[in-house]
Write a protein that holds these residues in place. Structure first.
Motif, mmCIF file in Angstrom:
data_model
loop_
_atom_site.group_PDB
_atom_site.id
_atom_site.type_symbol
_atom_site.label_atom_id
_atom_site.label_comp_id
_atom_site.label_asym_id
_atom_site.label_seq_id
_atom_site.Cartn_x
_atom_site.Cartn_y
_atom_site.Cartn_z
ATOM 1 N N VAL A 1 0.849 -1.195 0.000
ATOM 2 C CA VAL A 1 0.000 0.000 0.000
ATOM 3 C C VAL A 1 0.883 1.244 0.000
ATOM 4 O O VAL A 1 1.701 1.430 0.909
ATOM 5 N N TYR A 2 0.725 2.094 -1.004
ATOM 6 C CA TYR A 2 1.508 3.324 -1.080
ATOM 7 C C TYR A 2 0.760 4.447 -0.365
ATOM 8 O O TYR A 2 -0.161 5.044 -0.917
ATOM 9 N N ASP A 3 1.153 4.690 0.887
ATOM 10 C CA ASP A 3 0.552 5.783 1.632
ATOM 11 C C ASP A 3 1.343 7.069 1.365
ATOM 12 O O ASP A 3 2.199 7.121 0.488
ATOM 13 N N GLU A 4 1.059 8.112 2.126
ATOM 14 C CA GLU A 4 1.689 9.412 1.872
ATOM 15 C C GLU A 4 3.191 9.364 2.142
ATOM 16 O O GLU A 4 3.633 8.889 3.186
ATOM 17 N N CYS A 5 3.962 9.875 1.214
ATOM 18 C CA CYS A 5 5.425 9.918 1.366
ATOM 19 C C CYS A 5 5.799 10.987 2.404
ATOM 20 O O CYS A 5 5.255 12.092 2.387
ATOM 21 N N PRO A 6 6.734 10.690 3.313
ATOM 22 C CA PRO A 6 7.114 11.664 4.341
ATOM 23 C C PRO A 6 7.801 12.917 3.791
ATOM 24 O O PRO A 6 7.768 13.966 4.435
ATOM 25 N N GLN B 224 8.207 4.656 -4.073
ATOM 26 C CA GLN B 224 8.308 6.052 -3.638
ATOM 27 C C GLN B 224 9.776 6.488 -3.729
ATOM 28 O O GLN B 224 10.608 6.138 -2.889
ATOM 29 N N VAL B 225 10.057 7.252 -4.780
ATOM 30 C CA VAL B 225 11.418 7.702 -5.076
ATOM 31 C C VAL B 225 11.402 9.205 -5.313
ATOM 32 O O VAL B 225 10.503 9.723 -5.975
ATOM 33 N N ASN C 19 12.736 13.961 6.202
ATOM 34 C CA ASN C 19 11.655 14.202 7.155
ATOM 35 C C ASN C 19 11.552 13.042 8.147
ATOM 36 O O ASN C 19 10.470 12.500 8.415
ATOM 37 N N SER C 20 12.709 12.671 8.698
ATOM 38 C CA SER C 20 12.789 11.594 9.683
ATOM 39 C C SER C 20 13.625 12.090 10.849
ATOM 40 O O SER C 20 14.577 12.865 10.658
ATOM 41 N N ASN D 43 5.961 1.173 4.709
ATOM 42 C CA ASN D 43 4.836 2.100 4.823
ATOM 43 C C ASN D 43 4.344 2.185 6.260
ATOM 44 O O ASN D 43 4.901 1.561 7.172
ATOM 45 N N GLY D 44 3.266 2.941 6.458
ATOM 46 C CA GLY D 44 2.781 3.191 7.805
ATOM 47 C C GLY D 44 2.156 2.002 8.494
ATOM 48 O O GLY D 44 1.943 2.031 9.706
ATOM 49 N N VAL D 45 1.837 0.938 7.739
ATOM 50 C CA VAL D 45 1.260 -0.258 8.361
ATOM 51 C C VAL D 45 2.254 -1.412 8.410
ATOM 52 O O VAL D 45 1.896 -2.537 8.700
ATOM 53 N N GLY D 46 3.525 -1.114 8.107
ATOM 54 C CA GLY D 46 4.569 -2.104 8.300
ATOM 55 C C GLY D 46 4.900 -2.986 7.121
ATOM 56 O O GLY D 46 5.736 -3.894 7.235
ATOM 57 N N GLN D 47 4.287 -2.755 5.953
ATOM 58 C CA GLN D 47 4.632 -3.537 4.775
ATOM 59 C C GLN D 47 5.974 -3.073 4.204
ATOM 60 O O GLN D 47 6.374 -1.913 4.385
ATOM 61 N N LEU D 48 6.638 -3.971 3.491
ATOM 62 C CA LEU D 48 7.924 -3.678 2.867
ATOM 63 C C LEU D 48 7.772 -3.778 1.355
ATOM 64 O O LEU D 48 7.241 -4.763 0.834
ATOM 65 N N ASP D 49 8.230 -2.759 0.647
ATOM 66 C CA ASP D 49 7.962 -2.613 -0.787
ATOM 67 C C ASP D 49 8.932 -3.454 -1.636
ATOM 68 O O ASP D 49 10.121 -3.157 -1.704
#
Length: 279
Positions: free
Chosen positions: A63-68, A92-93, A162-163, A246-252
């Protein structure tokens, strides 16, 4: 006992607090869990899995959520305004221009020369660092905030990604000579590898990467994402950001990437990895 939603939430909260693996496992065993099941559950969360199941199918689509990274075209990164050159949504690049000045790139290279050692990678089965044929480079590591110059680059990288600053690993410098390459790999620690858990036990999974190109490469040396059909040619001072958790812990899976062989000249890069928690 069954690992229901309440226990999953409790487990995630204690991992986020930085509790020791042994302490969490001991508490779960005391509550009636089998030790092996408790140990496995803790390691899955440390490896980046979420407290709640993210999908019911065996291989859920990422799931591609909002990029930080800021959506601005010019981002004020601590002490420097940085231009966004390109954004890609899947994976997300973000490609940035002039993240380091020419003088900063040259200084980083010169400061690294006497520290260079053969680069290693993590053995998926044991978690040990080892040299392999797939990675033919020399590297050096600067601890976060080691001195004023390194601290400035750490803070700039953190702001750009943004981390939180404290979530960043130390800056890694890599040099590739002619023929040097890094074959396709993931920057995150694969949860299915037995050796990964010890690398995520303290600070959690890696979540994103920033690669800064420190010199002009005569030929070759592109950063390529085979599954995404993407290739980025090194340009001195520019930087490539990509996010794989992503925000739910998946790895792309689309972030599998490689450093293509250097055909002529040499290639110098600076890499910054961000973790889920303070490193």
């Amino acid at each position: 006992m069954k690992l229901d939603s309440d226990w999953r939430n409790w487990l995630a909260e204690n991992v986020d607090r930085g509790c020791r693996v042994e302490t969490i496992v001991s508490a779960m065993v005391g509550a009636g869990f089998e030790e092996a099941a408790a140990d496995s559950a803790v390691k899955r969360v440390l490896g980046g899995e979420t407290a709640q199941p993210i999908a019911r199918e065996p291989n859920p689509e990422y799931v591609y959520d909002e990029c930080p990274v800021s959506s601005d075209n010019v981002i004020h990164a601590h002490d420097r305004d940085v231009r966004v050159l390109t954004r890609i949504r899947r994976p997300q690049v973000v490609l940035f221009g002039d993240v380091l000045s020419t003088q900063e790139c040259d200084q980083m290279i010169e400061r690294s020369r006497h520290r260079l050692k053969r680069s290693t990678t993590v053995n998926g089965a044991t978690g040990a660092d080892e040299t392999i044929a797939n990675r033919t480079s020399e590297g050096a590591v600067f601890q976060r905030g080691e001195d004023e110059f390194i601290d400035r680059l750490d803070r700039r990288s953190s702001a750009l990604m943004n981390s939180p600053l404290e979530h960043g690993e130390g800056l890694q410098i890599l040099r590739y000579g002619v023929g040097g390459e890094y074959r396709p790999h993931f920057d995150y620690f694969p949860p299915e590898d037995p050796g990964s858990w010890q690398h995520v036990a303290t600070a959690g999974q890696r979540v994103s990467t920033l690669i800064v190109y420190l010199n002009e490469v005569e030929a070759g040396g592109a950063t390529a994402f085979p599954e995404a059909g993407l290739s980025v040619t090194p340009k001195k001072g520019d930087a490539l950001y990509f996010r794989y958790r992503n925000g739910v812990g998946q790895l792309d899976p689309l972030t599998r990437h490689c450093g293509e062989p250097v055909i002529a000249g040499e290639k110098w890069i600076m890499t910054k990895w961000m973790r889920l928690r303070a490193f």
